[in-house]
Design an enzyme around this catalytic site. Structure first.
Site, mmCIF file in Angstrom:
data_model
loop_
_atom_site.group_PDB
_atom_site.id
_atom_site.type_symbol
_atom_site.label_atom_id
_atom_site.label_comp_id
_atom_site.label_asym_id
_atom_site.label_seq_id
_atom_site.Cartn_x
_atom_site.Cartn_y
_atom_site.Cartn_z
ATOM 1 N N LYS A 67 0.972 -0.872 0.242
ATOM 2 C CA LYS A 67 -0.021 -0.303 -0.197
ATOM 3 C C LYS A 67 1.057 0.813 -0.242
ATOM 4 C CE LYS A 67 -3.768 -2.453 2.635
ATOM 5 N NZ LYS A 67 -4.886 -2.181 3.404
ATOM 6 N N ASP A 104 -10.393 1.700 3.084
ATOM 7 C CA ASP A 104 -9.844 1.103 3.956
ATOM 8 C C ASP A 104 -11.429 2.086 5.694
ATOM 9 O OD1 ASP A 104 -8.266 -0.528 3.070
ATOM 10 O OD2 ASP A 104 -6.347 0.549 3.630
ATOM 11 N N GLY A 131 0.930 1.491 8.428
ATOM 12 C CA GLY A 131 0.141 1.723 7.395
ATOM 13 C C GLY A 131 -1.450 1.637 7.888
HETATM 14 P P1 ATR Z 1 0.703 -2.297 8.656
HETATM 15 O O1 ATR Z 1 0.984 -1.881 7.701
HETATM 16 O O2 ATR Z 1 0.154 -4.074 8.831
HETATM 17 O O3 ATR Z 1 0.217 -1.421 9.930
HETATM 18 P P2 ATR Z 1 3.280 -2.270 10.225
HETATM 19 O O4 ATR Z 1 3.524 -0.667 9.535
HETATM 20 O O5 ATR Z 1 4.383 -2.828 9.796
HETATM 21 O O6 ATR Z 1 1.687 -3.252 9.195
HETATM 22 O O7 ATR Z 1 2.420 -1.566 11.735
HETATM 23 C C1 ATR Z 1 2.780 -3.434 12.024
HETATM 24 C C2 ATR Z 1 1.303 -2.291 13.488
HETATM 25 O O8 ATR Z 1 1.226 -3.570 14.326
HETATM 26 C C3 ATR Z 1 2.518 -1.922 14.302
HETATM 27 O O9 ATR Z 1 1.509 -0.486 15.551
HETATM 28 C C4 ATR Z 1 3.492 -2.941 15.149
HETATM 29 O O10 ATR Z 1 4.374 -1.744 16.478
HETATM 30 P P3 ATR Z 1 5.814 -1.443 16.165
HETATM 31 O O11 ATR Z 1 5.471 -0.319 16.175
HETATM 32 O O12 ATR Z 1 5.742 -1.314 17.630
HETATM 33 O O13 ATR Z 1 5.905 -3.019 15.839
HETATM 34 C C5 ATR Z 1 2.274 -3.446 15.700
HETATM 35 N N1 ATR Z 1 2.537 -4.927 16.117
HETATM 36 C C6 ATR Z 1 2.581 -5.767 15.590
HETATM 37 N N2 ATR Z 1 3.381 -7.063 16.171
HETATM 38 C C7 ATR Z 1 2.785 -6.327 17.472
HETATM 39 C C8 ATR Z 1 2.329 -7.187 18.703
HETATM 40 N N3 ATR Z 1 3.049 -8.629 18.511
HETATM 41 N N4 ATR Z 1 1.806 -6.843 19.777
HETATM 42 C C9 ATR Z 1 1.357 -5.581 19.521
HETATM 43 N N5 ATR Z 1 2.172 -5.105 18.596
HETATM 44 C C10 ATR Z 1 2.238 -5.397 17.719
#
Ligand code: ATR
Length: 277
Positions: A67, A104, A131
């Protein structure tokens, strides 16, 4: 007239429900179209999109993890895509240039309104600062809700809060560790934690039977976050299947200038979900 061609690009893409949803929209509205799923890679993404449109494609959906790449690729952005920093829908304009949109946020908003989870002044906790979270902030704020954003990596939540506060919006950020005394009407999990079978480590006592819980992801069984909510006694809980159908409807509207009805499609998708293994 030639049938309009649409497609979704992502990786992985095999289990995408978008072709099925758009087929139902096509049957319902009588607009003939083809809609395929294309697996692509980071290196090939720009080439795949350009070749799809140069071969007569009318519109594309973009899903994980492209995206942000789509945001950079398009020639023009809608206001909501610009605020989201991500594009999930591309439409070819009359002059051949590509318009990037993001449906979205409006998809989520439609779904939580349908579920009666949100009203002006609803106090919402948004978990996540990636994102997916960014894309839903503006639509939630447009309702006049009070929005608090939190994230495992707190600085990312602070940054998002700063960006939207600078636009005059009512949004604050709170660290996971400072949440325990807060209470919310609605908690939205916009993290990718469910993909790893994990739950964001917020203080669990902030979830109680009066809190509505929404997970923007979905799977056949309850997501880990929704399982926790259920354990905490939550009555109003929902996964992101409704959001998926709603965002697809807004993409369909952008492309075809017709808004399809979503409730019957969601009902079918809910029933079929267990067959999409
Ligand atoms: P997306 O575009 O799907 O949002 P992303 O930009 O990689 O993907 O962001 C993933 C989000 O999920 C982030 O907020 C991440 O937290 P961090 O900024 O600390 O990495 C969060 N996230 C992923 N796994 C997590 C977990 N096990 N517990 C809490 N937050 C998690």
């Amino acid at each position: 007239m030639q049938m309009k061609q649409f497609a979704v690009f992502g990786n992985p893409i095999k289990h995408s429900k978008s072709p099925r949803i758009h087929k139902m929209f096509s049957e319902q509205t009588g607009i003939a179209l083809s809609y395929n799923a294309h697996l692509t890679s980071t290196d090939n993404f720009d080439k795949s999109i350009k070749s799809f449109f140069s071969c007569g494609g009318s519109g594309a959906n973009i899903t994980i993890p492209f995206k942000e790449q789509a945001y950079k690729l398009v020639d023009e952005l809608s206001e909501r895509a610009s605020l989201a920093g991500a594009v999930n829908t591309i439409k070819v304009l009359r002059d051949g240039r590509l318009l990037g949109d993001n449906t979205d946020g409006i998809g989520l908003l439609s779904d939580i309104k349908r579920l009666g989870m949100v009203f002006p002044k609803t106090k919402i906790l948004l978990i996540g600062a990636g994102g997916a979270a960014r894309g839903i902030i503006q639509p939630l704020l447009s309702l006049g809700c009070e929005l608090i954003i939190t994230n495992r990596t707190y600085t990312r939540a602070q940054e998002l809060s700063k960006i939207f506060s600078a636009l005059g919006k009512k949004i604050t950020s709170v660290d996971f560790s400072k949440l325990q005394d807060e209470r919310f009407d609605l908690i939205i999990n916009a993290t990718s934690s469910g993909i790893y079978n994990e739950i964001p480590q917020i203080p669990f006592e902030i979830i109680n039977k009066n809190t509505a819980c929404y997970d923007i992801f979905y799977q056949e069984r309850l997501t880990p976050f929704l399982s926790l909510a259920k354990t905490q006694g939550v009555i109003q809980l929902a996964d992101g299947l409704g959001m998926l159908v709603e965002q697809a409807a807004y993409s369909f509207l952008l492309w075809n200038e017709v808004m399809p009805a979503t409730s019957s499609v969601l009902e079918v998708m809910r029933k079929e979900c267990t067959q999409f293994t």
